[in-house]
Design a protein around this motif. Structure first.
Motif, short mmCIF file in Angstrom:
data_model
loop_
_atom_site.label_atom_id
_atom_site.label_comp_id
_atom_site.label_asym_id
_atom_site.label_seq_id
_atom_site.Cartn_x
_atom_site.Cartn_y
_atom_site.Cartn_z
N VAL A 101 -4.61 6.79 1.39
CA VAL A 101 -3.99 5.47 1.41
C VAL A 101 -4.50 4.70 0.20
O VAL A 101 -5.71 4.54 0.02
N ARG A 102 -3.55 4.25 -0.63
CA ARG A 102 -3.89 3.54 -1.87
C ARG A 102 -3.47 2.08 -1.75
O ARG A 102 -2.35 1.77 -1.35
N PRO A 103 -4.37 1.17 -2.13
CA PRO A 103 -4.00 -0.25 -2.14
C PRO A 103 -2.98 -0.53 -3.23
O PRO A 103 -2.81 0.26 -4.17
N ASP A 104 -2.30 -1.63 -3.12
CA ASP A 104 -1.40 -2.07 -4.19
C ASP A 104 -2.23 -2.48 -5.41
O ASP A 104 -3.36 -2.98 -5.28
N GLY A 105 -1.69 -2.25 -6.58
CA GLY A 105 -2.39 -2.63 -7.80
C GLY A 105 -2.83 -1.41 -8.58
O GLY A 105 -2.77 -0.28 -8.10
N PRO A 106 -3.31 -1.62 -9.80
CA PRO A 106 -3.67 -0.50 -10.69
C PRO A 106 -5.01 0.14 -10.37
O PRO A 106 -5.27 1.28 -10.77
N GLY A 107 -5.93 -0.58 -9.73
CA GLY A 107 -7.26 -0.04 -9.52
C GLY A 107 -8.08 -0.16 -10.80
O GLY A 107 -7.71 -0.89 -11.73
N PRO A 108 -9.21 0.54 -10.89
CA PRO A 108 -9.70 1.48 -9.88
C PRO A 108 -10.28 0.78 -8.66
O PRO A 108 -10.77 -0.34 -8.76
N PHE A 109 -10.22 1.47 -7.52
CA PHE A 109 -10.67 0.91 -6.26
C PHE A 109 -11.88 1.68 -5.72
O PHE A 109 -12.02 2.88 -5.98
N MET A 132 0.84 -1.19 0.00
CA MET A 132 0.00 0.00 0.00
C MET A 132 0.88 1.24 0.00
O MET A 132 2.05 1.20 0.39
N GLN A 133 0.30 2.36 -0.44
CA GLN A 133 1.01 3.63 -0.49
C GLN A 133 0.21 4.68 0.28
O GLN A 133 -1.01 4.76 0.16
N SER A 134 0.93 5.51 1.06
CA SER A 134 0.30 6.56 1.84
C SER A 134 0.86 7.91 1.40
O SER A 134 2.07 8.04 1.17
N ARG A 135 -0.02 8.90 1.27
CA ARG A 135 0.42 10.21 0.79
C ARG A 135 -0.35 11.32 1.50
O ARG A 135 -1.57 11.25 1.66
N GLU A 136 0.36 12.35 1.93
CA GLU A 136 -0.26 13.50 2.58
C GLU A 136 -0.80 14.45 1.51
O GLU A 136 -0.14 14.69 0.49
N ILE A 137 -2.01 14.99 1.74
CA ILE A 137 -2.59 15.97 0.81
C ILE A 137 -3.19 17.11 1.62
O ILE A 137 -3.34 17.02 2.84
N SER A 138 -3.56 18.17 0.95
CA SER A 138 -4.25 19.29 1.58
C SER A 138 -5.09 20.00 0.54
O SER A 138 -4.85 19.88 -0.67
N TRP A 139 -6.08 20.75 1.00
CA TRP A 139 -6.89 21.56 0.10
C TRP A 139 -7.36 22.80 0.85
O TRP A 139 -7.49 22.81 2.08
N SER A 140 -7.59 23.87 0.10
CA SER A 140 -7.99 25.13 0.70
C SER A 140 -9.48 25.13 0.98
O SER A 140 -10.28 24.58 0.21
#
Length: 269
Positions: free
Chosen positions: A20-28, A1-9
């Motif tokens: 948090v994204r699962p392993d694999g191409p998706g779509p999920f 799995m992959q984890s990534r920080e994001i933000s929005w105004s």
């Protein structure tokens, strides 16, 4: 799995979250996790509680292992950026401000190319269940495919608080009289007058009452109460699941008799 920080105004503020994204191409399929009340952060840790079990983070990881993407976010009144954000929210906290945060989270998750925008679910815990329901019933641009409600309140917040205090008051000699003083303060608040807690009330109960009219909290208490009454009368067309559990006092770890400070006078220092 992959984890990534994001933000929005969001207006003059910024909302911070973790994808948090699962392993694999998706779509999920995807899930937006909404934390409970107070300063509970995106990982579902609270500075008001000992330890840091990070149940929200663990849940997001478990979902990824099952092939489900997720986004969890810090409410603007919680998390590491709260000191810079709270001054900008004074007088603006409301059901609508929570709805705006959740709407941004859903849009952010739907914008990921590995997520199915038509298969996004809302998962709320405790107070978060109210915001998930509020979103589902607000005719959103991106509707939830379903709801998962963990520890949802079955009654309005005011009713829950009153029943908790009543149970605690029953355990002390002057409890009935103290409860009447609490009820009088709530009646004044509901009538639009100052709560003016009686000096005989325990300090913790007095602080609870004064928090209702704190500039940092307004107009949230009143708007939340009104919207919860509306939610009880409304129906939700999307699939939903709920669960709840009993627990001891979040303040002491003991039975809830002392949660809000209603204790025998000889037990107070």
């Amino acid at each position: 799995m992959q984890s990534r920080e994001i933000s929005w105004s969001l207006g003059p503020t910024t909302v911070y979250g973790t994808l948090v994204r699962p392993d694999g191409p998706g779509p999920f399929p995807g899930v937006v996790l909404v934390a409970g009340s107070g300063p509970t952060d995106r990982d579902w840790n609270s500075p008001l509680l000992p330890g840091s079990n990070g149940s929200g983070r663990l849940l997001a990881q478990a979902l990824a292992q099952a092939g489900i993407a997720s986004l969890r976010y810090d409410k603007r009144a919680a998390g590491p950026h709260v000191r810079e954000t709270i001054p900008l929210l004074i007088g603006k906290l409301s059901m609508q401000s929570h709805l705006d945060e959740l709407t941004g989270a859903v849009r952010a998750l739907a914008a990921e190319d590995y997520v199915r925008a038509d298969r996004i679910f809302g998962l709320g815990n405790s107070e978060g269940t109210v915001h998930v329901l509020n979103y589902a019933l607000s005719e959103p641009e991106i509707p939830f495919a379903g709801l998962i409600l963990t520890g949802p309140p079955g009654r309005a917040v005011g009713d829950v608080a009153r029943s908790q205090l009543a149970g605690q008051a029953a355990a002390i000699p002057d409890g009935a009289a103290l409860l009447e003083l609490y009820d009088a303060s709530i009646a004044r608040f509901m009538a639009g007058a100052p709560v003016a807690p009686d000096p005989a009330l325990p300090e913790d109960v007095t602080n609870l009452l004064r928090s209702l009219e704190s500039p940092a909290n307004l107009p949230s208490p009143a708007s939340c109460g009104r919207r919860m009454r509306q939610l009880r009368l409304a129906g939700c067309a999307c699939p939903s699941s709920s669960s709840s559990a009993r627990r001891t006092s979040r303040w002491t770890g003991r039975p809830t008799a002392s949660r809000c400070g209603m204790r025998p006078r000889d037990a107070r220092t």
